[in-house]
Motif scaffolding. Structure first.
Motif, PDB file in Angstrom:
ATOM      1  N   LEU A  48       0.824  -1.212   0.000  1.00  0.00           N
ATOM      2  CA  LEU A  48       0.000   0.000   0.000  1.00  0.00           C
ATOM      3  C   LEU A  48       0.859   1.263   0.000  1.00  0.00           C
ATOM      4  O   LEU A  48       0.529   2.247  -0.664  1.00  0.00           O
ATOM      5  CB  LEU A  48      -0.951  -0.010   1.200  1.00  0.00           C
ATOM      6  CG  LEU A  48      -2.047  -1.074   1.145  1.00  0.00           C
ATOM      7  CD1 LEU A  48      -2.790  -1.148   2.473  1.00  0.00           C
ATOM      8  CD2 LEU A  48      -3.003  -0.812   0.003  1.00  0.00           C
ATOM      9  N   ALA A  49       1.982   1.222   0.723  1.00  0.00           N
ATOM     10  CA  ALA A  49       2.881   2.380   0.737  1.00  0.00           C
ATOM     11  C   ALA A  49       3.519   2.585  -0.631  1.00  0.00           C
ATOM     12  O   ALA A  49       3.715   3.723  -1.064  1.00  0.00           O
ATOM     13  CB  ALA A  49       3.952   2.200   1.806  1.00  0.00           C
ATOM     14  N   ASP A  50       3.860   1.491  -1.309  1.00  0.00           N
ATOM     15  CA  ASP A  50       4.419   1.612  -2.656  1.00  0.00           C
ATOM     16  C   ASP A  50       3.398   2.209  -3.613  1.00  0.00           C
ATOM     17  O   ASP A  50       3.733   3.004  -4.478  1.00  0.00           O
ATOM     18  CB  ASP A  50       4.879   0.247  -3.181  1.00  0.00           C
ATOM     19  CG  ASP A  50       6.121  -0.260  -2.462  1.00  0.00           C
ATOM     20  OD1 ASP A  50       6.805   0.539  -1.798  1.00  0.00           O
ATOM     21  OD2 ASP A  50       6.403  -1.469  -2.569  1.00  0.00           O
ATOM     22  N   GLN A  51       2.153   1.814  -3.456  1.00  0.00           N
ATOM     23  CA  GLN A  51       1.090   2.258  -4.367  1.00  0.00           C
ATOM     24  C   GLN A  51       0.581   3.668  -4.028  1.00  0.00           C
ATOM     25  O   GLN A  51       0.372   4.479  -4.915  1.00  0.00           O
ATOM     26  CB  GLN A  51      -0.072   1.266  -4.309  1.00  0.00           C
ATOM     27  CG  GLN A  51      -1.198   1.553  -5.255  1.00  0.00           C
ATOM     28  CD  GLN A  51      -0.960   1.007  -6.638  1.00  0.00           C
ATOM     29  OE1 GLN A  51      -0.048   0.237  -6.869  1.00  0.00           O
ATOM     30  NE2 GLN A  51      -1.786   1.401  -7.574  1.00  0.00           N
ATOM     31  N   PHE A  52       0.388   3.930  -2.727  1.00  0.00           N
ATOM     32  CA  PHE A  52      -0.271   5.172  -2.319  1.00  0.00           C
ATOM     33  C   PHE A  52       0.565   6.024  -1.364  1.00  0.00           C
ATOM     34  O   PHE A  52       0.055   6.989  -0.809  1.00  0.00           O
ATOM     35  CB  PHE A  52      -1.610   4.852  -1.635  1.00  0.00           C
ATOM     36  CG  PHE A  52      -2.540   4.045  -2.476  1.00  0.00           C
ATOM     37  CD1 PHE A  52      -3.245   4.636  -3.512  1.00  0.00           C
ATOM     38  CD2 PHE A  52      -2.713   2.684  -2.250  1.00  0.00           C
ATOM     39  CE1 PHE A  52      -4.104   3.890  -4.297  1.00  0.00           C
ATOM     40  CE2 PHE A  52      -3.575   1.935  -3.032  1.00  0.00           C
ATOM     41  CZ  PHE A  52      -4.270   2.540  -4.058  1.00  0.00           C
ATOM     42  N   GLY A  53       1.812   5.646  -1.150  1.00  0.00           N
ATOM     43  CA  GLY A  53       2.642   6.331  -0.163  1.00  0.00           C
ATOM     44  C   GLY A  53       3.146   7.689  -0.609  1.00  0.00           C
ATOM     45  O   GLY A  53       3.421   7.913  -1.783  1.00  0.00           O
ATOM     46  N   VAL A  54       3.269   8.550   0.374  1.00  0.00           N
ATOM     47  CA  VAL A  54       3.832   9.874   0.166  1.00  0.00           C
ATOM     48  C   VAL A  54       5.057   9.958   1.074  1.00  0.00           C
ATOM     49  O   VAL A  54       4.943   9.794   2.290  1.00  0.00           O
ATOM     50  CB  VAL A  54       2.813  10.980   0.551  1.00  0.00           C
ATOM     51  CG1 VAL A  54       3.424  12.349   0.405  1.00  0.00           C
ATOM     52  CG2 VAL A  54       1.533  10.834  -0.257  1.00  0.00           C
ATOM     53  N   GLY A  55       6.232  10.183   0.492  1.00  0.00           N
ATOM     54  CA  GLY A  55       7.461  10.243   1.272  1.00  0.00           C
ATOM     55  C   GLY A  55       7.550  11.492   2.115  1.00  0.00           C
ATOM     56  O   GLY A  55       7.172  12.577   1.679  1.00  0.00           O
ATOM     57  N   GLY A  58      12.044  10.254   6.237  1.00  0.00           N
ATOM     58  CA  GLY A  58      12.328   8.932   6.773  1.00  0.00           C
ATOM     59  C   GLY A  58      11.125   8.024   6.954  1.00  0.00           C
ATOM     60  O   GLY A  58      11.201   7.017   7.646  1.00  0.00           O
ATOM     61  N   ARG A  59      10.026   8.380   6.347  1.00  0.00           N
ATOM     62  CA  ARG A  59       8.824   7.547   6.455  1.00  0.00           C
ATOM     63  C   ARG A  59       7.980   7.725   5.200  1.00  0.00           C
ATOM     64  O   ARG A  59       8.146   8.677   4.445  1.00  0.00           O
ATOM     65  CB  ARG A  59       8.017   7.910   7.691  1.00  0.00           C
ATOM     66  CG  ARG A  59       7.488   9.316   7.642  1.00  0.00           C
ATOM     67  CD  ARG A  59       6.825   9.708   8.923  1.00  0.00           C
ATOM     68  NE  ARG A  59       6.346  11.080   8.800  1.00  0.00           N
ATOM     69  CZ  ARG A  59       5.902  11.792   9.773  1.00  0.00           C
ATOM     70  NH1 ARG A  59       5.858  11.281  10.980  1.00  0.00           N
ATOM     71  NH2 ARG A  59       5.489  13.014   9.573  1.00  0.00           N
ATOM     72  N   ARG A  60       7.080   6.778   4.997  1.00  0.00           N
ATOM     73  CA  ARG A  60       6.119   6.872   3.896  1.00  0.00           C
ATOM     74  C   ARG A  60       4.729   6.840   4.489  1.00  0.00           C
ATOM     75  O   ARG A  60       4.356   5.890   5.171  1.00  0.00           O
ATOM     76  CB  ARG A  60       6.302   5.721   2.909  1.00  0.00           C
ATOM     77  CG  ARG A  60       7.553   5.898   2.069  1.00  0.00           C
ATOM     78  CD  ARG A  60       7.772   4.744   1.152  1.00  0.00           C
ATOM     79  NE  ARG A  60       8.053   3.568   1.992  1.00  0.00           N
ATOM     80  CZ  ARG A  60       7.849   2.328   1.597  1.00  0.00           C
ATOM     81  NH1 ARG A  60       7.373   2.075   0.408  1.00  0.00           N
ATOM     82  NH2 ARG A  60       8.136   1.316   2.388  1.00  0.00           N
TER      83      ARG A  60
END
Length: 135
Positions: A48-55, A58-60
């Protein structure tokens, strides 16, 4: 000669979204394949972080409104087990939350997956799984 063979631009516009969707489906299936519930939850959050993540620093941040019920359905666990596991993962500084109320979002801290510590002393099993194993 087909249209796709004739027009390379059309081919790229059609093929890339299909390829991306297949990569996403493959990653989702791999995440669901983890035996340990804690690993499965982290893997699904990674997808989900790869698809919808916002950097951000140091975190997504997963820019979706995810409830514990949604995560329970995705992992095959109970909502209570997800709540407990998220608490463990928070204490280990692997996940966190930002925002409040309906604006609360789960975030993953940037930790290489190869060095993620196991959660708990053994496989994380929710109550429904434990009852099935006892039968």
């Amino acid at each position: 000669m087909t249209l796709l063979e004739y027009d390379e631009a059309v081919h790229r516009r059609l093929a890339e979204p299909i390829r991306e969707r297949l990569r996403y489906a493959d990653a989702w299936a791999a995440a669901r394949g983890h035996c340990r519930l804690d690993e499965r939850l982290l893997a699904i959050l990674e997808v989900l972080a790869d698809q919808f993540g916002v950097g951000a620093a140091g975190r997504r941040i997963i820019d979706l409104r995810l409830t514990h019920t949604h995560l329970a359905a995705a992992t095959g666990a109970t909502r209570a087990t997800i709540t407990r596991l998220l608490g463990v993962l928070r204490r280990r500084h692997l996940v966190g939350t930002v925002g409040t109320g309906s604006e609360e979002r789960i975030c993953l801290y940037d930790t290489p997956s190869a060095v993620l510590p196991a959660v708990g002393p053994g496989p994380a099993v929710d109550g429904a799984q434990r009852r099935r194993q006892q039968r």
